[in-house]
Structures are given as C-alpha cells and as structure tokens.
Scaffold this active site. Sequence first.
Site, PDB file in Angstrom:
ATOM      1  N   HIS A   1      19.068 -32.230  13.578  1.00  0.00           N
ATOM      2  CA  HIS A   1      20.376 -31.316  13.978  1.00  0.00           C
ATOM      3  C   HIS A   1      20.572 -30.666  12.698  1.00  0.00           C
ATOM      4  CE1 HIS A   1      21.549 -34.038  17.568  1.00  0.00           C
ATOM      5  NE2 HIS A   1      20.540 -33.339  17.924  1.00  0.00           N
TER       6      HIS A   1
ATOM      7  N   LYS B   1      12.737 -46.769  26.553  1.00  0.00           N
ATOM      8  CA  LYS B   1      13.842 -46.418  26.770  1.00  0.00           C
ATOM      9  C   LYS B   1      14.640 -47.238  27.874  1.00  0.00           C
ATOM     10  CE  LYS B   1      16.953 -42.461  26.956  1.00  0.00           C
ATOM     11  NZ  LYS B   1      17.406 -41.118  26.558  1.00  0.00           N
TER      12      LYS B   1
ATOM     13  N   ARG C   1      21.103 -48.322  21.007  1.00  0.00           N
ATOM     14  CA  ARG C   1      20.985 -47.093  21.642  1.00  0.00           C
ATOM     15  C   ARG C   1      20.698 -46.028  20.423  1.00  0.00           C
ATOM     16  NH1 ARG C   1      22.406 -44.356  27.508  1.00  0.00           N
ATOM     17  NH2 ARG C   1      21.189 -42.512  26.961  1.00  0.00           N
TER      18      ARG C   1
ATOM     19  N   GLU D   1      25.830 -46.769  23.907  1.00  0.00           N
ATOM     20  CA  GLU D   1      25.343 -46.348  22.493  1.00  0.00           C
ATOM     21  C   GLU D   1      26.359 -46.996  21.617  1.00  0.00           C
ATOM     22  OE1 GLU D   1      23.999 -42.408  21.980  1.00  0.00           O
ATOM     23  OE2 GLU D   1      24.173 -42.663  19.941  1.00  0.00           O
TER      24      GLU D   1
ATOM     25  N   GLU E   1       9.797 -35.575  20.335  1.00  0.00           N
ATOM     26  CA  GLU E   1      10.398 -36.789  20.869  1.00  0.00           C
ATOM     27  C   GLU E   1       9.357 -37.767  21.217  1.00  0.00           C
ATOM     28  OE1 GLU E   1      13.648 -37.122  21.082  1.00  0.00           O
ATOM     29  OE2 GLU E   1      14.313 -34.945  21.105  1.00  0.00           O
TER      30      GLU E   1
ATOM     31  N   HIS F   1      14.306 -27.580  18.739  1.00  0.00           N
ATOM     32  CA  HIS F   1      14.959 -29.061  18.535  1.00  0.00           C
ATOM     33  C   HIS F   1      13.629 -29.922  18.252  1.00  0.00           C
ATOM     34  CE1 HIS F   1      17.529 -32.221  19.460  1.00  0.00           C
ATOM     35  NE2 HIS F   1      16.511 -32.658  20.299  1.00  0.00           N
TER      36      HIS F   1
ATOM     37  N   LYS G   1      22.809 -40.000  29.931  1.00  0.00           N
ATOM     38  CA  LYS G   1      23.465 -39.140  29.125  1.00  0.00           C
ATOM     39  C   LYS G   1      23.803 -37.680  29.982  1.00  0.00           C
ATOM     40  CE  LYS G   1      23.343 -40.863  24.575  1.00  0.00           C
ATOM     41  NZ  LYS G   1      22.912 -40.420  23.199  1.00  0.00           N
TER      42      LYS G   1
ATOM     43  N   HIS H   1      17.208 -37.311  14.372  1.00  0.00           N
ATOM     44  CA  HIS H   1      18.157 -36.371  14.661  1.00  0.00           C
ATOM     45  C   HIS H   1      19.152 -36.125  13.804  1.00  0.00           C
ATOM     46  CE1 HIS H   1      15.781 -37.092  18.502  1.00  0.00           C
ATOM     47  NE2 HIS H   1      16.606 -36.412  19.128  1.00  0.00           N
TER      48      HIS H   1
ATOM     49  N   ARG I   1      35.196 -36.957  41.564  1.00  0.00           N
ATOM     50  CA  ARG I   1      35.105 -37.957  40.728  1.00  0.00           C
ATOM     51  C   ARG I   1      33.711 -38.901  40.730  1.00  0.00           C
ATOM     52  NH1 ARG I   1      40.089 -39.382  43.168  1.00  0.00           N
ATOM     53  NH2 ARG I   1      41.887 -38.416  41.949  1.00  0.00           N
TER      54      ARG I   1
ATOM     55  N   ASN J   1      18.273 -42.149  18.056  1.00  0.00           N
ATOM     56  CA  ASN J   1      18.465 -40.961  17.111  1.00  0.00           C
ATOM     57  C   ASN J   1      17.747 -40.804  15.986  1.00  0.00           C
ATOM     58  OD1 ASN J   1      20.698 -40.003  18.943  1.00  0.00           O
ATOM     59  ND2 ASN J   1      21.878 -41.583  17.899  1.00  0.00           N
TER      60      ASN J   1
HETATM   61  P1  NAD Z   1      15.076 -26.983  28.555  1.00  0.00           P
HETATM   62  O1  NAD Z   1      15.951 -27.677  29.658  1.00  0.00           O
HETATM   63  O2  NAD Z   1      15.802 -25.665  28.277  1.00  0.00           O
HETATM   64  O3  NAD Z   1      13.786 -26.559  28.994  1.00  0.00           O
HETATM   65  C1  NAD Z   1      12.940 -25.874  28.147  1.00  0.00           C
HETATM   66  C2  NAD Z   1      12.669 -24.364  28.592  1.00  0.00           C
HETATM   67  O4  NAD Z   1      11.194 -24.662  29.298  1.00  0.00           O
HETATM   68  C3  NAD Z   1      13.425 -23.676  29.486  1.00  0.00           C
HETATM   69  O5  NAD Z   1      13.234 -22.314  29.209  1.00  0.00           O
HETATM   70  C4  NAD Z   1      12.842 -24.015  30.833  1.00  0.00           C
HETATM   71  O6  NAD Z   1      13.223 -23.062  31.882  1.00  0.00           O
HETATM   72  C5  NAD Z   1      11.555 -24.064  30.784  1.00  0.00           C
HETATM   73  N1  NAD Z   1      10.700 -24.935  31.577  1.00  0.00           N
HETATM   74  C6  NAD Z   1      11.332 -26.432  32.022  1.00  0.00           C
HETATM   75  N2  NAD Z   1      10.449 -26.788  32.874  1.00  0.00           N
HETATM   76  C7  NAD Z   1       9.143 -25.764  33.103  1.00  0.00           C
HETATM   77  C8  NAD Z   1       7.959 -25.877  33.531  1.00  0.00           C
HETATM   78  N3  NAD Z   1       7.553 -27.100  34.154  1.00  0.00           N
HETATM   79  N4  NAD Z   1       7.460 -24.904  33.322  1.00  0.00           N
HETATM   80  C9  NAD Z   1       7.740 -23.843  32.495  1.00  0.00           C
HETATM   81  N5  NAD Z   1       8.774 -23.790  31.967  1.00  0.00           N
HETATM   82  C10 NAD Z   1       9.678 -24.766  32.293  1.00  0.00           C
HETATM   83  O7  NAD Z   1      14.958 -28.012  27.407  1.00  0.00           O
HETATM   84  P2  NAD Z   1      14.588 -29.306  26.944  1.00  0.00           P
HETATM   85  O8  NAD Z   1      13.612 -29.512  25.975  1.00  0.00           O
HETATM   86  O9  NAD Z   1      13.871 -29.894  28.547  1.00  0.00           O
HETATM   87  O10 NAD Z   1      15.853 -30.233  27.163  1.00  0.00           O
HETATM   88  C11 NAD Z   1      16.706 -29.729  25.967  1.00  0.00           C
HETATM   89  C12 NAD Z   1      18.162 -30.607  26.285  1.00  0.00           C
HETATM   90  O11 NAD Z   1      18.020 -31.629  26.676  1.00  0.00           O
HETATM   91  C13 NAD Z   1      18.988 -30.294  25.315  1.00  0.00           C
HETATM   92  O12 NAD Z   1      20.355 -29.508  25.599  1.00  0.00           O
HETATM   93  C14 NAD Z   1      19.337 -31.502  24.601  1.00  0.00           C
HETATM   94  O13 NAD Z   1      20.577 -31.597  24.233  1.00  0.00           O
HETATM   95  C15 NAD Z   1      19.034 -32.495  25.719  1.00  0.00           C
HETATM   96  N6  NAD Z   1      18.711 -33.596  25.822  1.00  0.00           N
HETATM   97  C16 NAD Z   1      19.538 -34.765  26.512  1.00  0.00           C
HETATM   98  C17 NAD Z   1      19.295 -36.153  26.433  1.00  0.00           C
HETATM   99  C18 NAD Z   1      19.869 -37.230  27.079  1.00  0.00           C
HETATM  100  O14 NAD Z   1      19.706 -38.425  26.906  1.00  0.00           O
HETATM  101  N7  NAD Z   1      20.529 -36.567  28.081  1.00  0.00           N
HETATM  102  C19 NAD Z   1      18.236 -36.326  25.563  1.00  0.00           C
HETATM  103  C20 NAD Z   1      17.438 -35.401  24.734  1.00  0.00           C
HETATM  104  C21 NAD Z   1      17.917 -34.015  24.874  1.00  0.00           C
HETATM  105  N1  GLY Z   2      18.231 -39.322  23.701  1.00  0.00           N
HETATM  106  C1  GLY Z   2      18.980 -39.905  23.313  1.00  0.00           C
HETATM  107  C2  GLY Z   2      19.729 -41.352  24.259  1.00  0.00           C
HETATM  108  O1  GLY Z   2      19.493 -41.106  25.392  1.00  0.00           O
HETATM  109  O2  GLY Z   2      20.464 -41.982  23.820  1.00  0.00           O
END
Ligand code: NAD
Ligand code: GLY
Length: 343
Positions: free
Chosen positions: A242, A217, A231, A227, A181, A254, A139, A238, A117, A235
């Site tokens: 998307h 943020k 918040r 949100e 971003e 993305h 998130k 976005h 939990r 987006n």
């Molecule tokens: P990712 O985690 O897939 O990383 C991108 C690529 O880079 C991967 O292949 C990874 O293995 C590689 N990588 C990571 N760090 C590295 C490093 N230091 N050196 C070399 N390679 C490295 O992608 P991302 O862009 O970091 O994240 C995208 C994800 O984040 C999506 O799923 C999206 O939905 C999510 N997201 C979440 C929030 C949130 O608030 N939680 C906000 C924005 C995006």
């Molecule tokens: N990346 C969007 C949020 O955290 O709300």
Amino acid sequence: MKTTIAAATGSYPVISGHGILKDVRTLAGVCEGGRRAVVITDDNVAPLYLDTLLSSLPADTPRHIVPHGEASKNWTLAGELTEALAADGLCRDDAVIALGGGVVGDLAGFVASVYMRGISYVQVPTTLLAAIDSSVGGKTAVDLKAGKNLAGRIYPPKAVVCDLDTLSTLPGTEWKCGLGEAVKYAVLAGGEIFDIMREGVTENNLERLVDLAVDYKRRIVEEDENEKGLRRLLNLGHTFGHAVETESALGFPHGVCVAMGIKIIARACVKAGMLPKEDYLAVTSLLQKYGFPDCPYPVGAVAEHIVHDKKIESGKINVVTIRGIGKCDVVPMTLGELKEFVS
Ligand code: NAD
Ligand code: GLY
C-alpha cells in the site's frame, strides 16, 4: 469444486468450475419461489458476461452498470445503488448479484449489507484476484477520501460462484495483479500452492490453484473472521504494498505493489537471520518468474507512508514476517522498529 465456508452468520458455498455462469441462479439458490435479484456489474464486464448471467434469471431482473475501476468504490455511488435497489422494489428476502472483480464485489457487497439492514448477495468473481481472495471472507467496503476501504463491513455472501472461463478475457495487467496475490498465498501456505506457482500457472492447473487458495482462505476466515489475529496473515506484502502504491501515486497496480512488498519483507527477514537463504531465494525466484519488478523507491521513503495505514493498532503495525515457505507470523512493530527492520 465446492468449498463450504462456515461464517458467524451461517455457512456459504464457494463453487468454481467451467461454463457455470449460466447456472448462477440454481447454484446460488437465488430467485426461488418468486424472489428476485438485482445484478451489479461494471462497464467492462457487462458486455462480456452480463447476458450469460441474465439468461437464467427472470427477464425483468434489474441490472446496474457502474464505471470500472477503483474510483467506483465510493460513498456516493454506494448511496445511489442503495436508492436504486429501493426503486427496483427489492425486498428483504431478495438478493444482489455482484458480477465482476474486487471493486464490484466490495461495492455491491457493501450496498447489500446496508440495504434494509442487510440482504443476501452473491459474489460472481471475474478476476483472478477476486476468485482467490476478495470474493471469499465477507469483507465489503468503499473508499473514503482518507484512504482505501475505510468504510465497510464484514458481511459474508450467500454464495460465491466462479466461472473460471471468465478469467480468459482478463487484460494482462489484471492477470498479473491476481498473480501477485497468488504469490502471497504461495508464501503463506507453501505446499501445493507453492509448487503450482513454481511450475507456472496454466489452463491445466488454474482450477486447482483457485480451489487451494480458497481452501487456505477458508481455514483462516473460519478461525478469525473479524481479523483479530490469524487473518492478519493475509496482509503479507500489503503494508509496504500500500505504501508503494501511495509513493507511486497509483502508478503501479495493486498486485504488483504487493509483490514488491513481499520482496521488501523477505529481504528484511533474511537479513535479520529469521528466513533461511534457501527460502529467500525460493521467494525471489517466484517473483522473478512472474516478472515482478523490485521496488524502485528507497525503502525509507516508502515507509513514511505507513503512518497512514489503517491497520496500525495502539501505535503498532502488524507486520507479516516470513520464517520460511509456508511459515509466516504477525509481528507488531512500531514504525521506528519497522523502518530499522527493513533498512
Ligand atoms: P477490478 O474489480 O477493478 O477489476 C480489474 C479490471 O478488470 C477492471 O477494469 C474490470 O472492469 C476488469 N475486468 C474484470 N473482470 C474481467 C474479465 N473477466 N475480463 C475482462 N476484464 C475484466 O479489480 P480487482 O483486482 O478484481 O479487485 C481490486 C479490488 O479488490 C480493490 O478495490 C481491493 O481493495 C479489493 N480487494 C478486496 C478484498 C476483500 O477481501 N474484500 C481482498 C483483496 C482486494
Ligand atoms: N484480503 C484480505 C482479507 O480478506 O482479509
């Protein structure tokens, strides 16, 4: 730099700096008094950074390496990882450490949020996107067949520790996604973030950019963690971003789609007379500076995909519009109104 974020469940630090990966144990306060931790990372990040992280942790710290990429943010893998935490004998006061980008952070955070939990987890972001956005604000999610991030929780971490040195190994495309971003933050916040982005991101100002984005943020999530209002500003770009991702069948990454989405909205806002031409040109020259292309598809065709957006509420889409640099609003529109707005 340390920023403290006040969440509904308590506050947590976001610590950034150089060479601090080996100090995660003390900075995040894990493995104290006989407590344990489990590391979740991906197969790109593990060979680069896992040993450094583990060097400060107890020798028997379990680690789980998932395949890199969005496909790992799935229900089955989340279930397997949750089972793995049980097999590792992780207790309620132990912690998960998420080492990687947004995929690992969202997945490991989700697993931590449901195991027993909810146990603590620490975000150790290694992408620019994760450093300025996904590691902050709590998130967590996995994707469902019906769409991205459709199962998840707002579950803030115990701490975020960002070693900026890890960003040096990011492939160019991933760096560019993070910049998409960062442009979003520049338009939303204006001020120094915009100035840094206009100057160009260098080794000298990267830390300041990350800290400013995290602080921006912080202000948003402290006021609206769940949100319900403010918040939604995060987006920006976005809704169309998307939709472009869907139209291109994930052909564009993305962050690049978010940048295209910002341009589509900026163009609509200047056309509607709500965004001064000067500010519009400031946004477009920033996008151009970082080499973001225009959306290659007709906007009408892209808009068709918005009907599946999970952010539609009571038949309206919360569209983030731009009144000026640092001046954005959330405007609910029907799909018809949105199509007319961007046409
Ligand atoms: P990712 O985690 O897939 O990383 C991108 C690529 O880079 C991967 O292949 C990874 O293995 C590689 N990588 C990571 N760090 C590295 C490093 N230091 N050196 C070399 N390679 C490295 O992608 P991302 O862009 O970091 O994240 C995208 C994800 O984040 C999506 O799923 C999206 O939905 C999510 N997201 C979440 C929030 C949130 O608030 N939680 C906000 C924005 C995006
Ligand atoms: N990346 C969007 C949020 O955290 O709300």
